[in-house]
Design an enzyme around this catalytic site. Structure first.
Site, short mmCIF file in Angstrom:
data_model
loop_
_atom_site.label_atom_id
_atom_site.label_comp_id
_atom_site.label_asym_id
_atom_site.label_seq_id
_atom_site.Cartn_x
_atom_site.Cartn_y
_atom_site.Cartn_z
N ILE A 188 -1.07 -4.38 6.20
CA ILE A 188 -1.06 -4.82 7.59
C ILE A 188 -2.35 -4.45 8.32
O ILE A 188 -2.79 -5.14 9.24
CB ILE A 188 0.17 -4.23 8.34
CG1 ILE A 188 0.33 -4.82 9.75
CG2 ILE A 188 0.07 -2.71 8.41
CD1 ILE A 188 0.82 -6.23 9.75
N ASN A 189 -3.01 -3.37 7.86
CA ASN A 189 -4.22 -2.89 8.51
C ASN A 189 -5.45 -3.70 8.10
O ASN A 189 -6.42 -3.18 7.56
CB ASN A 189 -4.44 -1.40 8.20
CG ASN A 189 -3.39 -0.52 8.83
OD1 ASN A 189 -2.47 -1.00 9.49
ND2 ASN A 189 -3.50 0.77 8.62
N CYS B 191 -10.34 10.17 12.63
CA CYS B 191 -10.98 8.86 12.52
C CYS B 191 -11.94 8.62 13.68
O CYS B 191 -11.52 8.59 14.85
CB CYS B 191 -9.92 7.76 12.50
SG CYS B 191 -10.62 6.09 12.48
N CYS C 91 -12.89 -0.64 11.37
CA CYS C 91 -11.98 0.07 10.46
C CYS C 91 -12.52 -0.15 9.06
O CYS C 91 -12.70 -1.31 8.64
CB CYS C 91 -10.56 -0.48 10.59
SG CYS C 91 -9.44 0.09 9.28
N CYS D 131 14.64 26.11 0.48
CA CYS D 131 15.99 26.34 -0.07
C CYS D 131 17.02 26.28 1.05
O CYS D 131 16.77 26.78 2.16
CB CYS D 131 16.06 27.70 -0.76
SG CYS D 131 14.92 27.87 -2.15
N GLU E 120 -2.08 6.24 1.54
CA GLU E 120 -3.48 5.87 1.34
C GLU E 120 -4.34 7.00 0.78
O GLU E 120 -5.54 6.81 0.56
CB GLU E 120 -4.10 5.42 2.68
CG GLU E 120 -3.49 4.18 3.28
CD GLU E 120 -4.09 3.86 4.65
OE1 GLU E 120 -5.25 4.22 4.88
OE2 GLU E 120 -3.39 3.25 5.47
N SER F 157 0.89 1.03 13.28
CA SER F 157 0.33 -0.27 13.65
C SER F 157 1.37 -1.38 13.67
O SER F 157 1.28 -2.30 14.49
CB SER F 157 -0.82 -0.64 12.71
OG SER F 157 -0.38 -0.61 11.37
#
Length: 724
Positions: A386-387, A642, A356, A129, A508, A302
């Site tokens: 893009i990844n 990761c 990845c 607030c 994601e 990235s």
């Protein structure tokens, strides 16, 4: 609030202020029933004080707390709360002019008794607030909720009274059944600060519901959730809560000898460093400190990494070291070549493959089959995240006209494509969660007004959004192993313990976390987007708190990879230390790491008895070792960590720097190689793979798809590309 608005409200208060007669014994019902089928207002009895005192009874010398909430007779049913809420909405909707709604709120404020100073404490503050709002709650002996609220803003006091009128005396279940959507119609329409004022309804409600859950759990003897680990940042330093947070905090103040060692190598050999936000905290801590001595170090998402590499090459850097996964170093290599810097060396941080899960999903035969279906449904456009690898982008572009996107521009890219190309089919991939979230977002847009939709994209309205939904497709078998962790267990705990906190979520994340963050976003308490969007949101909210110049504690749930915390801490500390508060108001910022219980590294009691301590600034912390490099969770990623990103170690960076220039081929296996292969149409993979990236850059610069890409989508077999 500016001076003109303050003056307007001040004059309104004078106009409607109650009579100063101290003998006034009867208060006028605020929402008298007119022509309505709802229960007679005679069933609602104004009371002076039928409650038990609030928790932590006030000292006897304080002003006696009296409530002006409305109670009801025992014969009333569970329909009372919906009926009162409906009547409240009807009252406000009957006032067509915003100024009349403001008057009504200020009138309501006169019925709210102030909380004593002993209750106006930080632990009772309502987050989100603009004004300071305090809330106390109690579950009485009859199982009914009792609320007390106050604010330093008269308008907000009016908000609080209205909600208390609806919910005070209700059961916890009745309180929890009210949704923020139920309050959407209560738009007061203030000309200044509209977002924050309307959000007051929502944020006070969410705080009421959180307190109701806690009180019910206490009554039923349920075990409290263990809190997520967190870092509390203040101008005085950093406090870590939980072993994982302690492991993160360890590297926020890095070893100065390591910093100097790295800076020496970078300066002497003209080496630039581009690193992703998700790096190991040890690496990020050293890089953040080294930035003060060498300008060619950039930590970002990235997309910006390759742009930064080009700027470093233009400034004279001979080598670029890339701290990320392999597709990032591939992109940097290709973009440097496109920019005419082929002689600049590009190096990865491992002699092994740095994978990845998301990029791998796009290189499978299943994904190519998905694109095969797209090529048979013209006109089609493939929007690829893009990844992904350069090779994937190249092969995809020869199947279906392709443009890359990021989590921050994907929505605008898709909406522009539908606006620019008639009857288009859009095929998004490979992230299944992001695809589902985009589809859900567009479905939500169908319930918006045309004006609200136009604010998102000026070429669209309700009809156009409804028409595009059947033509939006997304791949359903690709996920990021990090964001996959934000599933049901984590969402349930956030909803129970952190519903009143600021929620941040990467686009994601799975649907449950996305929905939770989107609901928070609608009331000004959340953000859904890219890592940069998350960082910008946190900085904005911290700056707003500093501008208010009052004590505050901001709590943010970090719904993305925990490596982000280094950049967040650096940005927040900079704001806290650079902003001068006239009254020395203290603002604390807490970053919460959502943790999946089955992924926390377990450490036996015996192994923790002799823990070493580490000095972090002026704070001594015990350090609990984790799976690797000080991480406090396993490679399952329960702390959103990761394992691929963590292959980029400080030792690897120093090793590569020590051997450059690599005249003896000591780090040849670390060099990012150029693609020498060709596509099925005999073109360079690097050239074709870069084209979707260049299309995206054109869109970012002009807000329109390039003509070449539009032609490719409309005439896929005669668009200037060689398609067999």
């Amino acid at each position: 609030m500016d001076s003109s608005t303050t003056a307007t409200i001040s004059s309104l208060k004078t106009t409607i202020s109650p009579s100063p007669n101290p003998n006034r014994a009867k208060k006028i019902p605020i929402f008298p029933y007119k022509k309505t089928k709802l229960p007679s207002f005679s069933n609602f009895k104004p009371v002076k004080c039928i409650h038990s005192p609030p928790p932590n009874p006030k000292p006897s010398n304080s002003s006696p707390f009296t409530c002006t909430a409305v109670t009801f007779s025992p014969s009333q049913t569970t329909e009372l709360v919906p009926s009162k809420l409906h009547h409240l909405i009807t009252e406000f909707q009957s006032l067509s002019q915003p100024i009349d709604r403001v008057k009504r709120l200020l009138h309501c404020a006169t019925f709210l008794s102030p909380l004593p100073e002993s209750s106006r404490v930080d632990s009772n503050r309502v987050m989100g607030c603009t004004a300071q709002v305090w809330l106390e709650a109690q579950l009485d002996q009859y199982g009914k909720m009792k609320f007390w609220a106050d604010s330093d803003s008269e308008i907000t006091r009016g908000f609080c009274y209205c909600l208390m009128w609806v919910l005070d005396g209700a059961t916890p279940d009745e309180v929890l059944k009210v949704t923020t959507e139920d309050l959407t119609a209560l738009n007061v329409g203030l000309p200044v600060g509209a977002r924050s004022r309307v959000n007051t309804w929502h944020n006070v409600l969410v705080s009421m519901q959180k307190r109701a859950r806690i009180l019910v759990a206490e009554r039923d003897g349920k075990k409290d959730f263990d809190p997520f680990p967190s870092l509390v940042i203040s101008s005085d330093g950093i406090q870590a809560k939980g072993s994982y947070a302690e492991a993160q905090a360890r590297y926020l103040f890095p070893d100065e000898s390591k910093v100097q060692e790295l800076v020496k190598e970078l300066k002497e050999k003209k080496i630039g460093v581009v690193a992703h936000f998700y790096m190991d905290p040890e690496v990020q801590g050293v890089l953040t400190a080294a930035q003060k001595h060498w300008p060619h170090i950039h930590i970002s998402d990235s997309l910006v990494m390759a742009d930064s590499a080009v700027k470093m090459a233009e400034a004279g850097c001979k080598f670029i070291t890339v701290l990320g996964v392999d597709f990032m170093s591939e992109n940097v290599r290709a973009i440097l070549d496109q920019a005419g810097f082929g002689e600049v060396g590009v190096y990865r941080m491992s002699n092994e493959r740095i994978g990845c899960s998301l990029a791998e999903a796009a290189s499978t035969p299943a994904y190519m089959n998905y694109l095969g279906a797209a090529s048979g449904s013209p006109p089609s456009l493939h929007v690829i995240y893009i990844n992904t690898s350069l090779e994937t982008k190249a092969y995809a572009h020869e199947l279906v006209p392709t443009i890359t996107c990021t989590s921050s521009n994907v929505v605008q890219t898709i909406l522009q494509a539908f606006a620019q190309i008639p009857d288009l089919n859009v095929w998004y991939g490979p992230d299944s969660y992001m695809g589902a979230n985009i589809s859900k977002l567009f479905q939500q847009m169908t319930m918006m007004s045309d004006e609200e939709i136009a604010e998102i994209h000026p070429a669209h309205n309700g009809d156009s959004i409804r028409s595009l939904l059947p033509r939006l497709h997304y791949y359903q078998d690709g996920t990021c192993i990090v964001h996959h962790l934000f599933g049901h267990e984590v969402v349930e705990k956030i909803n129970e313990m952190y519903c009143d906190a600021f929620l941040t979520a990467h686009l994601e994340v799975p649907g449950e976390m996305f929905s939770l963050a989107m609901e928070a976003k609608r009331r000004g308490m959340g953000v859904v987007g890219s890592t940069q969007n998350i960082l910008d949101f946190i900085k904005q909210r911290v700056q707003e708190a500093l501008d208010r110049d009052v004590n505050d504690h901001l709590r943010f749930v970090l719904g993305t990879e925990s490596g982000m915390v280094t950049s967040i801490v650096a940005a927040v500390r900079h704001l806290l230390l650079s902003t001068k508060s006239s009254e020395k108001a203290k603002v604390n910022v807490e970053i919460v790491f959502p943790v999946s219980s089955d992924s926390i590294t377990r450490t036996s009691t015996a192994s923790t008895s002799g823990l070493n301590s580490v000095k972090v600034g002026d704070i001594i912390l015990p350090v609990i070792p984790g799976a690797a490099s000080g991480e406090g969770c396993s490679i399952h990623g329960g702390c959103a960590s990761c394992p691929y990103m963590k292959m980029n170690s400080l030792d690897s960076l120093l090793k590569v720097c020590h051997h450059l220039p690599d005249e003896k081929n000591k780090v040849a296996a670390y060099e990012a190689e150029r693609f020498k292969m060709q596509t099925l149409n005999g073109k360079s993979i690097a050239d074709v793979g870069c084209e979707p990236i260049l299309h995206m850059r054109h869109f970012q610069a002009t807000k329109e798809l390039p003509d070449k890409l539009v032609c490719q989508a409309l005439s896929p077999n005669s668009n200037g590309r060689s398609i067999s």
